[in-house]
Design an enzyme around this catalytic site. Structure first.
Site, PDB file in Angstrom:
ATOM      1  N   GLY A  15      52.939  67.227  20.615  1.00 23.90           N
ATOM      2  CA  GLY A  15      53.085  66.383  21.810  1.00 23.90           C
ATOM      3  C   GLY A  15      52.084  65.237  21.831  1.00 23.90           C
ATOM      4  O   GLY A  15      51.159  65.177  21.014  1.00 23.90           O
ATOM      5  N   VAL A  17      49.766  64.522  24.135  1.00 25.39           N
ATOM      6  CA  VAL A  17      48.412  64.981  24.462  1.00 25.39           C
ATOM      7  C   VAL A  17      47.896  65.934  23.383  1.00 25.39           C
ATOM      8  O   VAL A  17      46.717  65.866  22.996  1.00 25.39           O
ATOM      9  CB  VAL A  17      48.389  65.641  25.871  1.00 25.39           C
ATOM     10  N   ALA A  64      54.688  71.643  26.949  1.00 34.78           N
ATOM     11  CA  ALA A  64      55.455  71.700  28.198  1.00 34.78           C
ATOM     12  C   ALA A  64      56.874  71.243  27.921  1.00 34.78           C
ATOM     13  O   ALA A  64      57.133  70.550  26.927  1.00 34.78           O
ATOM     14  CB  ALA A  64      54.832  70.783  29.257  1.00 34.78           C
ATOM     15  N   TYR A 103      47.739  71.022  32.051  1.00 35.41           N
ATOM     16  CA  TYR A 103      48.109  69.695  32.539  1.00 35.41           C
ATOM     17  C   TYR A 103      49.316  69.806  33.455  1.00 35.41           C
ATOM     18  O   TYR A 103      50.263  70.544  33.160  1.00 35.41           O
ATOM     19  CB  TYR A 103      48.420  68.758  31.368  1.00 35.41           C
ATOM     20  N   ASP A 106      52.297  64.239  38.516  1.00 40.91           N
ATOM     21  CA  ASP A 106      52.552  63.605  39.815  1.00 40.91           C
ATOM     22  C   ASP A 106      53.895  64.059  40.395  1.00 40.91           C
ATOM     23  O   ASP A 106      54.131  63.939  41.591  1.00 40.91           O
ATOM     24  CB  ASP A 106      52.557  62.078  39.644  1.00 40.91           C
ATOM     25  N   TYR A 129      61.966  69.896  36.982  1.00 40.09           N
ATOM     26  CA  TYR A 129      60.717  69.710  36.225  1.00 40.09           C
ATOM     27  C   TYR A 129      59.506  69.879  37.147  1.00 40.09           C
ATOM     28  O   TYR A 129      58.583  70.648  36.857  1.00 40.09           O
ATOM     29  CB  TYR A 129      60.719  68.321  35.571  1.00 40.09           C
ATOM     30  N   TRP A 153      52.679  59.437  34.037  1.00 46.98           N
ATOM     31  CA  TRP A 153      53.230  58.395  33.174  1.00 46.98           C
ATOM     32  C   TRP A 153      52.483  58.336  31.833  1.00 46.98           C
ATOM     33  O   TRP A 153      51.901  57.302  31.472  1.00 46.98           O
ATOM     34  CB  TRP A 153      53.148  57.039  33.881  1.00 46.98           C
TER      35      TRP A 153
HETATM   36  N1  LIG Z   1      54.895  62.703  29.475  1.00 47.60           N
HETATM   37  C1  LIG Z   1      54.585  62.331  30.724  1.00 47.60           C
HETATM   38  O1  LIG Z   1      54.906  61.224  31.180  1.00 47.60           O
HETATM   39  C2  LIG Z   1      53.793  63.264  31.611  1.00 47.60           C
HETATM   40  C3  LIG Z   1      53.509  62.857  32.924  1.00 47.60           C
HETATM   41  C4  LIG Z   1      52.757  63.703  33.743  1.00 47.60           C
HETATM   42  C5  LIG Z   1      52.312  64.911  33.246  1.00 47.60           C
HETATM   43  N2  LIG Z   1      52.620  65.281  31.968  1.00 47.60           N
HETATM   44  C6  LIG Z   1      52.144  66.588  31.500  1.00 47.60           C
HETATM   45  O2  LIG Z   1      51.188  66.356  30.470  1.00 47.60           O
HETATM   46  C7  LIG Z   1      51.260  67.418  29.507  1.00 47.60           C
HETATM   47  C8  LIG Z   1      51.405  66.843  28.117  1.00 47.60           C
HETATM   48  O3  LIG Z   1      52.611  66.085  28.065  1.00 47.60           O
HETATM   49  P1  LIG Z   1      53.031  65.239  26.787  1.00 47.60           P
HETATM   50  O4  LIG Z   1      53.482  63.925  27.269  1.00 47.60           O
HETATM   51  O5  LIG Z   1      51.979  65.354  25.742  1.00 47.60           O
HETATM   52  O6  LIG Z   1      54.324  66.061  26.340  1.00 47.60           O
HETATM   53  P2  LIG Z   1      55.259  65.823  25.078  1.00 47.60           P
HETATM   54  O7  LIG Z   1      54.778  64.681  24.265  1.00 47.60           O
HETATM   55  O8  LIG Z   1      56.661  65.857  25.560  1.00 47.60           O
HETATM   56  O9  LIG Z   1      54.996  67.137  24.224  1.00 47.60           O
HETATM   57  C9  LIG Z   1      55.402  68.387  24.691  1.00 47.60           C
HETATM   58  C10 LIG Z   1      54.920  69.417  23.715  1.00 47.60           C
HETATM   59  O10 LIG Z   1      55.369  70.692  24.183  1.00 47.60           O
HETATM   60  C11 LIG Z   1      55.940  71.370  23.093  1.00 47.60           C
HETATM   61  N3  LIG Z   1      56.923  72.347  23.494  1.00 47.60           N
HETATM   62  C12 LIG Z   1      58.043  72.154  24.218  1.00 47.60           C
HETATM   63  N4  LIG Z   1      58.713  73.317  24.311  1.00 47.60           N
HETATM   64  C13 LIG Z   1      57.980  74.238  23.628  1.00 47.60           C
HETATM   65  C14 LIG Z   1      58.141  75.611  23.360  1.00 47.60           C
HETATM   66  N5  LIG Z   1      59.210  76.313  23.776  1.00 47.60           N
HETATM   67  N6  LIG Z   1      57.187  76.243  22.634  1.00 47.60           N
HETATM   68  C15 LIG Z   1      56.123  75.580  22.183  1.00 47.60           C
HETATM   69  N7  LIG Z   1      55.923  74.280  22.384  1.00 47.60           N
HETATM   70  C16 LIG Z   1      56.845  73.627  23.109  1.00 47.60           C
HETATM   71  C17 LIG Z   1      56.569  70.280  22.243  1.00 47.60           C
HETATM   72  O11 LIG Z   1      56.833  70.792  20.973  1.00 47.60           O
HETATM   73  P3  LIG Z   1      58.109  70.264  20.103  1.00 47.60           P
HETATM   74  O12 LIG Z   1      57.690  68.911  19.581  1.00 47.60           O
HETATM   75  O13 LIG Z   1      58.257  71.301  19.055  1.00 47.60           O
HETATM   76  O14 LIG Z   1      59.263  70.184  21.067  1.00 47.60           O
HETATM   77  C18 LIG Z   1      55.446  69.257  22.286  1.00 47.60           C
HETATM   78  O15 LIG Z   1      54.419  69.592  21.390  1.00 47.60           O
HETATM   79  C19 LIG Z   1      52.416  68.308  29.959  1.00 47.60           C
HETATM   80  O16 LIG Z   1      51.893  69.377  30.715  1.00 47.60           O
HETATM   81  C20 LIG Z   1      53.252  67.428  30.866  1.00 47.60           C
HETATM   82  O17 LIG Z   1      53.959  68.177  31.823  1.00 47.60           O
HETATM   83  C21 LIG Z   1      53.333  64.474  31.134  1.00 47.60           C
END
Ligand SMILES: NC(=O)c1ccc[n+]([C@@H]2O[C@H](COP(=O)([O-])OP(=O)(O)OC[C@H]3O[C@@H](n4cnc5c(N)ncnc54)[C@H](OP(=O)(O)O)[C@@H]3O)[C@@H](O)[C@H]2O)c1
Length: 304
Positions: A15, A17, A64, A103, A106, A129, A153
Protein backbone atom coordinates in the site's frame (compact mmCIF):
# COMPACT_ATOMS: atom_id res chain seq x y z
CA UNK A 1 15.47 1.02 24.87
CA UNK A 2 15.83 3.45 21.99
CA UNK A 3 12.73 3.51 19.78
CA UNK A 4 14.72 2.55 16.70
CA UNK A 5 15.70 -0.78 18.25
CA UNK A 6 12.14 -2.03 18.66
CA UNK A 7 10.86 -4.97 16.65
CA UNK A 8 8.21 -3.38 14.44
CA UNK A 9 5.77 -5.40 12.38
CA UNK A 10 4.18 -3.47 9.52
CA UNK A 11 1.13 -5.07 7.88
CA UNK A 12 0.30 -3.91 4.35
CA UNK A 13 3.49 -4.02 2.32
CA UNK A 14 2.15 -2.96 -1.09
CA UNK A 15 0.00 0.00 0.00
CA UNK A 16 0.89 3.69 -0.20
CA UNK A 17 1.50 4.01 3.53
CA UNK A 18 3.01 0.53 3.82
CA UNK A 19 5.62 1.39 1.19
CA UNK A 20 6.37 4.74 2.80
CA UNK A 21 6.86 3.05 6.18
CA UNK A 22 9.17 0.47 4.61
CA UNK A 23 11.17 3.29 3.01
CA UNK A 24 11.98 4.71 6.46
CA UNK A 25 14.32 1.78 7.05
CA UNK A 26 15.89 1.52 10.51
CA UNK A 27 14.43 4.87 11.60
CA UNK A 28 11.21 3.05 12.39
CA UNK A 29 12.97 0.21 14.20
CA UNK A 30 13.92 -3.35 13.31
CA UNK A 31 11.13 -3.47 10.82
CA UNK A 32 9.50 -6.45 9.21
CA UNK A 33 6.94 -5.62 6.55
CA UNK A 34 4.42 -8.30 5.62
CA UNK A 35 2.05 -8.36 2.66
CA UNK A 36 -1.15 -10.17 1.88
CA UNK A 37 0.66 -13.44 1.12
CA UNK A 38 2.18 -13.63 4.59
CA UNK A 39 -0.66 -12.11 6.61
CA UNK A 40 -4.00 -12.13 4.82
CA UNK A 41 -6.50 -9.90 6.63
CA UNK A 42 -9.24 -12.26 5.55
CA UNK A 43 -7.54 -15.13 7.34
CA UNK A 44 -7.66 -14.64 11.11
CA UNK A 45 -5.52 -17.73 11.72
CA UNK A 46 -2.71 -16.43 9.47
CA UNK A 47 -2.78 -13.05 11.19
CA UNK A 48 -2.70 -14.56 14.67
CA UNK A 49 0.09 -16.91 13.80
CA UNK A 50 2.25 -14.17 12.20
CA UNK A 51 1.99 -12.05 15.35
CA UNK A 52 2.51 -14.93 17.76
CA UNK A 53 5.57 -16.13 15.83
CA UNK A 54 7.20 -12.74 15.38
CA UNK A 55 6.29 -11.32 18.81
CA UNK A 56 6.80 -7.69 17.73
CA UNK A 57 6.90 -4.80 20.20
CA UNK A 58 5.06 -2.50 17.81
CA UNK A 59 2.45 -3.45 15.19
CA UNK A 60 1.53 -0.96 12.49
CA UNK A 61 -1.67 -1.75 10.59
CA UNK A 62 -1.22 -0.21 7.14
CA UNK A 63 -3.41 -2.73 5.29
CA UNK A 64 -7.04 -1.86 4.66
CA UNK A 65 -9.86 -2.34 2.18
CA UNK A 66 -9.68 1.12 0.58
CA UNK A 67 -11.85 0.70 -2.52
CA UNK A 68 -14.50 3.08 -1.21
CA UNK A 69 -17.07 2.56 -3.98
CA UNK A 70 -16.54 -1.20 -4.35
CA UNK A 71 -17.08 -1.57 -0.60
CA UNK A 72 -20.76 -0.70 -1.15
CA UNK A 73 -21.21 -3.99 -3.02
CA UNK A 74 -18.68 -5.99 -0.96
CA UNK A 75 -19.60 -5.03 2.60
CA UNK A 76 -18.63 -8.41 4.06
CA UNK A 77 -15.10 -8.25 2.63
CA UNK A 78 -14.69 -4.64 3.73
CA UNK A 79 -15.88 -5.62 7.20
CA UNK A 80 -13.50 -8.58 7.46
CA UNK A 81 -10.50 -6.47 6.39
CA UNK A 82 -11.29 -3.12 8.03
CA UNK A 83 -13.10 -4.18 11.18
CA UNK A 84 -12.48 -7.79 12.12
CA UNK A 85 -8.81 -8.04 11.16
CA UNK A 86 -7.78 -4.98 13.21
CA UNK A 87 -9.74 -6.50 16.14
CA UNK A 88 -7.69 -9.67 15.83
CA UNK A 89 -4.44 -7.71 15.58
CA UNK A 90 -5.41 -5.74 18.69
CA UNK A 91 -6.18 -8.94 20.61
CA UNK A 92 -2.89 -10.54 19.62
CA UNK A 93 -1.01 -7.33 20.35
CA UNK A 94 -2.30 -7.43 23.92
CA UNK A 95 -1.23 -11.05 24.17
CA UNK A 96 2.37 -10.36 23.07
CA UNK A 97 2.58 -6.95 24.80
CA UNK A 98 2.87 -4.89 21.60
CA UNK A 99 1.47 -1.42 21.05
CA UNK A 100 -0.65 -0.86 17.93
CA UNK A 101 -0.57 1.93 15.36
CA UNK A 102 -3.66 2.03 13.17
CA UNK A 103 -4.84 4.37 10.41
CA UNK A 104 -8.36 5.58 9.91
CA UNK A 105 -10.15 8.12 7.81
CA UNK A 106 -12.09 11.37 7.54
CA UNK A 107 -14.87 9.16 6.12
CA UNK A 108 -15.92 8.26 9.69
CA UNK A 109 -17.56 11.72 9.73
CA UNK A 110 -20.72 12.77 7.93
CA UNK A 111 -19.18 15.86 6.34
CA UNK A 112 -21.66 18.31 7.80
CA UNK A 113 -20.71 21.91 8.57
CA UNK A 114 -17.49 23.69 7.75
CA UNK A 115 -15.58 23.43 11.02
CA UNK A 116 -12.53 21.12 11.05
CA UNK A 117 -13.42 17.88 12.83
CA UNK A 118 -11.76 17.29 16.19
CA UNK A 119 -11.04 13.84 17.56
CA UNK A 120 -13.95 13.85 20.02
CA UNK A 121 -16.58 14.83 17.44
CA UNK A 122 -19.21 12.11 17.09
CA UNK A 123 -18.53 9.96 14.01
CA UNK A 124 -21.39 9.26 11.63
CA UNK A 125 -20.08 7.50 8.53
CA UNK A 126 -22.00 7.77 5.28
CA UNK A 127 -20.56 4.70 3.56
CA UNK A 128 -19.73 1.03 4.09
CA UNK A 129 -16.04 1.95 3.99
CA UNK A 130 -16.53 4.60 6.69
CA UNK A 131 -18.61 2.27 8.88
CA UNK A 132 -16.10 -0.58 8.64
CA UNK A 133 -13.17 1.76 9.34
CA UNK A 134 -15.00 3.11 12.39
CA UNK A 135 -15.57 -0.43 13.67
CA UNK A 136 -11.84 -1.11 13.18
CA UNK A 137 -10.93 2.02 15.13
CA UNK A 138 -13.14 0.96 17.99
CA UNK A 139 -11.58 -2.49 18.12
CA UNK A 140 -8.05 -1.07 18.19
CA UNK A 141 -9.07 1.48 20.81
CA UNK A 142 -9.86 -1.44 23.12
CA UNK A 143 -6.12 -2.00 23.58
CA UNK A 144 -4.70 0.54 25.97
CA UNK A 145 -1.43 1.17 24.11
CA UNK A 146 -2.75 2.32 20.77
CA UNK A 147 -2.34 5.21 18.37
CA UNK A 148 -5.02 5.76 15.74
CA UNK A 149 -4.20 8.30 13.07
CA UNK A 150 -7.22 9.49 11.11
CA UNK A 151 -5.94 10.86 7.85
CA UNK A 152 -7.43 12.16 4.60
CA UNK A 153 -6.96 12.00 0.83
CA UNK A 154 -3.74 9.95 0.86
CA UNK A 155 -1.41 10.50 -2.10
CA UNK A 156 2.02 9.18 -3.00
CA UNK A 157 4.17 8.43 -6.04
CA UNK A 158 2.92 4.81 -5.95
CA UNK A 159 -0.41 3.05 -5.84
CA UNK A 160 -3.87 4.23 -6.72
CA UNK A 161 -4.39 7.86 -5.85
CA UNK A 162 -5.78 11.14 -7.12
CA UNK A 163 -2.44 12.72 -8.09
CA UNK A 164 -1.52 9.82 -10.34
CA UNK A 165 -5.00 9.67 -11.82
CA UNK A 166 -4.98 13.40 -12.63
CA UNK A 167 -1.57 13.23 -14.29
CA UNK A 168 -2.72 10.32 -16.43
CA UNK A 169 -6.01 11.98 -17.41
CA UNK A 170 -4.34 15.35 -18.09
CA UNK A 171 -2.03 13.55 -20.50
CA UNK A 172 -5.02 12.06 -22.35
CA UNK A 173 -7.68 14.82 -22.38
CA UNK A 174 -7.82 18.53 -23.05
CA UNK A 175 -10.49 19.19 -20.41
CA UNK A 176 -11.30 17.68 -17.03
CA UNK A 177 -14.27 18.07 -14.70
CA UNK A 178 -13.45 17.75 -11.01
CA UNK A 179 -15.62 18.22 -7.91
CA UNK A 180 -15.13 21.44 -6.00
CA UNK A 181 -17.53 21.06 -3.09
CA UNK A 182 -15.69 18.44 -1.03
CA UNK A 183 -13.22 20.20 1.27
CA UNK A 184 -10.15 18.63 2.85
CA UNK A 185 -6.41 18.26 2.54
CA UNK A 186 -4.39 15.75 0.55
CA UNK A 187 -1.86 14.07 2.81
CA UNK A 188 1.24 12.27 1.58
CA UNK A 189 2.03 8.72 2.58
CA UNK A 190 5.59 9.90 3.24
CA UNK A 191 4.31 12.45 5.81
CA UNK A 192 2.12 9.81 7.45
CA UNK A 193 5.12 7.49 7.73
CA UNK A 194 7.34 10.28 9.02
CA UNK A 195 4.84 11.27 11.73
CA UNK A 196 4.36 7.63 12.66
CA UNK A 197 8.11 7.23 13.24
CA UNK A 198 8.36 10.50 15.19
CA UNK A 199 5.44 9.63 17.47
CA UNK A 200 6.62 6.06 17.99
CA UNK A 201 10.04 7.35 18.99
CA UNK A 202 8.28 8.92 21.98
CA UNK A 203 5.59 6.35 22.60
CA UNK A 204 6.88 2.84 21.88
CA UNK A 205 8.05 2.39 25.48
CA UNK A 206 5.34 4.47 27.13
CA UNK A 207 3.24 2.76 29.78
CA UNK A 208 -0.45 2.02 29.26
CA UNK A 209 -1.48 4.91 31.51
CA UNK A 210 0.36 7.52 29.43
CA UNK A 211 -2.37 9.99 28.44
CA UNK A 212 -0.85 10.46 24.99
CA UNK A 213 -2.12 7.08 23.71
CA UNK A 214 -5.26 7.53 21.65
CA UNK A 215 -6.68 8.94 18.44
CA UNK A 216 -5.21 11.83 16.48
CA UNK A 217 -6.06 13.59 13.24
CA UNK A 218 -3.11 13.61 10.84
CA UNK A 219 -3.45 15.68 7.68
CA UNK A 220 -1.60 18.34 5.74
CA UNK A 221 -2.10 21.98 6.66
CA UNK A 222 -4.54 24.16 4.75
CA UNK A 223 -7.71 23.24 2.97
CA UNK A 224 -8.70 22.76 -0.65
CA UNK A 225 -11.06 20.78 -2.87
CA UNK A 226 -10.34 17.98 -5.35
CA UNK A 227 -10.64 20.65 -8.02
CA UNK A 228 -7.93 22.69 -6.25
CA UNK A 229 -5.70 19.63 -6.02
CA UNK A 230 -6.19 18.80 -9.70
CA UNK A 231 -5.20 22.30 -10.78
CA UNK A 232 -2.17 22.28 -8.48
CA UNK A 233 -1.03 18.89 -9.76
CA UNK A 234 -1.34 19.84 -13.42
CA UNK A 235 0.26 23.27 -12.90
CA UNK A 236 3.23 21.81 -11.07
CA UNK A 237 3.72 19.02 -13.60
CA UNK A 238 3.79 21.53 -16.48
CA UNK A 239 6.28 23.65 -14.52
CA UNK A 240 8.42 20.53 -14.16
CA UNK A 241 8.45 20.08 -17.93
CA UNK A 242 5.76 17.40 -18.28
CA UNK A 243 3.88 17.75 -21.53
CA UNK A 244 0.14 17.52 -20.81
CA UNK A 245 -2.95 18.07 -22.97
CA UNK A 246 -4.92 19.68 -20.15
CA UNK A 247 -3.93 22.98 -18.49
CA UNK A 248 -4.94 24.01 -14.96
CA UNK A 249 -7.42 26.51 -16.47
CA UNK A 250 -9.11 23.70 -18.40
CA UNK A 251 -10.07 21.88 -15.19
CA UNK A 252 -13.74 22.72 -14.72
CA UNK A 253 -15.28 22.77 -11.23
CA UNK A 254 -18.37 20.58 -10.82
CA UNK A 255 -20.58 19.77 -7.83
CA UNK A 256 -20.48 16.30 -6.27
CA UNK A 257 -24.04 15.82 -7.53
CA UNK A 258 -22.70 15.92 -11.11
CA UNK A 259 -20.31 13.03 -10.41
CA UNK A 260 -22.39 10.22 -8.90
CA UNK A 261 -20.49 7.45 -7.10
CA UNK A 262 -21.63 4.30 -5.32
CA UNK A 263 -20.43 5.58 -1.95
CA UNK A 264 -21.47 8.93 -0.51
CA UNK A 265 -18.47 11.10 0.38
CA UNK A 266 -18.37 13.70 3.15
CA UNK A 267 -18.42 17.28 1.89
CA UNK A 268 -16.49 18.56 4.90
CA UNK A 269 -13.36 16.45 5.39
CA UNK A 270 -11.38 19.15 7.20
CA UNK A 271 -9.48 17.54 10.08
CA UNK A 272 -8.16 19.63 12.95
CA UNK A 273 -4.61 18.49 13.69
CA UNK A 274 -4.06 20.69 16.76
CA UNK A 275 -3.95 17.75 19.16
CA UNK A 276 -1.27 15.89 17.19
CA UNK A 277 0.84 19.00 16.61
CA UNK A 278 0.76 20.18 20.20
CA UNK A 279 1.14 16.79 21.91
CA UNK A 280 4.16 15.76 19.85
CA UNK A 281 5.54 19.20 18.81
CA UNK A 282 5.12 18.38 15.14
CA UNK A 283 4.89 20.58 12.11
CA UNK A 284 2.46 19.55 9.35
CA UNK A 285 3.26 21.45 6.13
CA UNK A 286 0.64 22.88 3.84
CA UNK A 287 -1.02 20.49 1.37
CA UNK A 288 0.34 22.33 -1.69
CA UNK A 289 4.04 21.76 -0.97
CA UNK A 290 3.23 18.18 0.01
CA UNK A 291 1.41 17.51 -3.27
CA UNK A 292 4.22 19.20 -5.19
CA UNK A 293 6.73 16.83 -3.62
CA UNK A 294 4.75 13.89 -5.03
CA UNK A 295 4.33 15.50 -8.47
CA UNK A 296 8.07 16.25 -8.59
CA UNK A 297 8.94 12.60 -7.99
CA UNK A 298 6.46 11.46 -10.63
CA UNK A 299 7.83 13.98 -13.15
CA UNK A 300 11.25 12.42 -12.83
CA UNK A 301 9.83 9.10 -14.04
CA UNK A 302 9.39 8.34 -17.73
CA UNK A 303 5.81 8.84 -18.95
CA UNK A 304 4.05 5.51 -19.37
N1 LIG B 1 -6.13 6.15 0.43
C1 LIG B 1 -6.75 7.17 1.03
O1 LIG B 1 -7.12 8.18 0.40
C2 LIG B 1 -7.00 7.14 2.52
C3 LIG B 1 -7.68 8.21 3.11
C4 LIG B 1 -7.89 8.20 4.49
C5 LIG B 1 -7.43 7.13 5.24
N2 LIG B 1 -6.78 6.10 4.63
C6 LIG B 1 -6.33 4.98 5.47
O2 LIG B 1 -4.91 4.97 5.46
C7 LIG B 1 -4.44 3.62 5.55
C8 LIG B 1 -3.45 3.34 4.45
O3 LIG B 1 -4.11 3.51 3.19
P1 LIG B 1 -3.34 3.41 1.81
O4 LIG B 1 -3.79 4.55 0.99
O5 LIG B 1 -1.90 3.15 2.05
O6 LIG B 1 -4.04 2.10 1.22
P2 LIG B 1 -3.73 1.34 -0.14
O7 LIG B 1 -2.64 2.01 -0.89
O8 LIG B 1 -5.03 1.09 -0.80
O9 LIG B 1 -3.15 -0.04 0.37
C9 LIG B 1 -3.96 -0.95 1.06
C10 LIG B 1 -3.10 -2.09 1.49
O10 LIG B 1 -3.94 -3.03 2.17
C11 LIG B 1 -3.66 -4.31 1.65
N3 LIG B 1 -4.77 -5.22 1.77
C12 LIG B 1 -6.02 -5.08 1.29
N4 LIG B 1 -6.73 -6.19 1.57
C13 LIG B 1 -5.89 -7.02 2.25
C14 LIG B 1 -6.03 -8.30 2.80
N5 LIG B 1 -7.16 -9.02 2.72
N6 LIG B 1 -4.96 -8.85 3.44
C15 LIG B 1 -3.81 -8.19 3.53
N7 LIG B 1 -3.61 -6.98 3.00
C16 LIG B 1 -4.65 -6.41 2.38
C17 LIG B 1 -3.30 -4.07 0.20
O11 LIG B 1 -2.65 -5.20 -0.30
P3 LIG B 1 -2.81 -5.64 -1.86
O12 LIG B 1 -1.94 -4.68 -2.63
O13 LIG B 1 -2.33 -7.04 -1.87
O14 LIG B 1 -4.27 -5.49 -2.19
C18 LIG B 1 -2.41 -2.85 0.36
O15 LIG B 1 -1.12 -3.22 0.78
C19 LIG B 1 -5.69 2.75 5.54
O16 LIG B 1 -6.05 2.44 6.86
C20 LIG B 1 -6.77 3.62 4.92
O17 LIG B 1 -8.05 3.26 5.36
C21 LIG B 1 -6.54 6.09 3.29
Amino acid sequence: MSAASHRVLVLGRSGQVGQALAALGPRLGQTLVLGRNDADFESPAALRSAIQTLRPQVIVIAAAYTAVDRAESEPEVADRVNARAPAIVAEEADRVGACVVHYSTDYVFDGSGTRPWIESDPPRPLSVYGRTKLAGERAVAATRRHLIFRTSWVVSPVGTNFVRTMLRLAGERTELRVVNDQFGAPTTAARIADVTAAVLAEMADAPADDPRWGTYHLASGGVTTWHGVARAVIGRAIQQGRSLRCTPEAVAPIPTSAYPTAATRPLNSRLSTSALRSTFSLDLPDWSSEVESVVDILCQEPVR
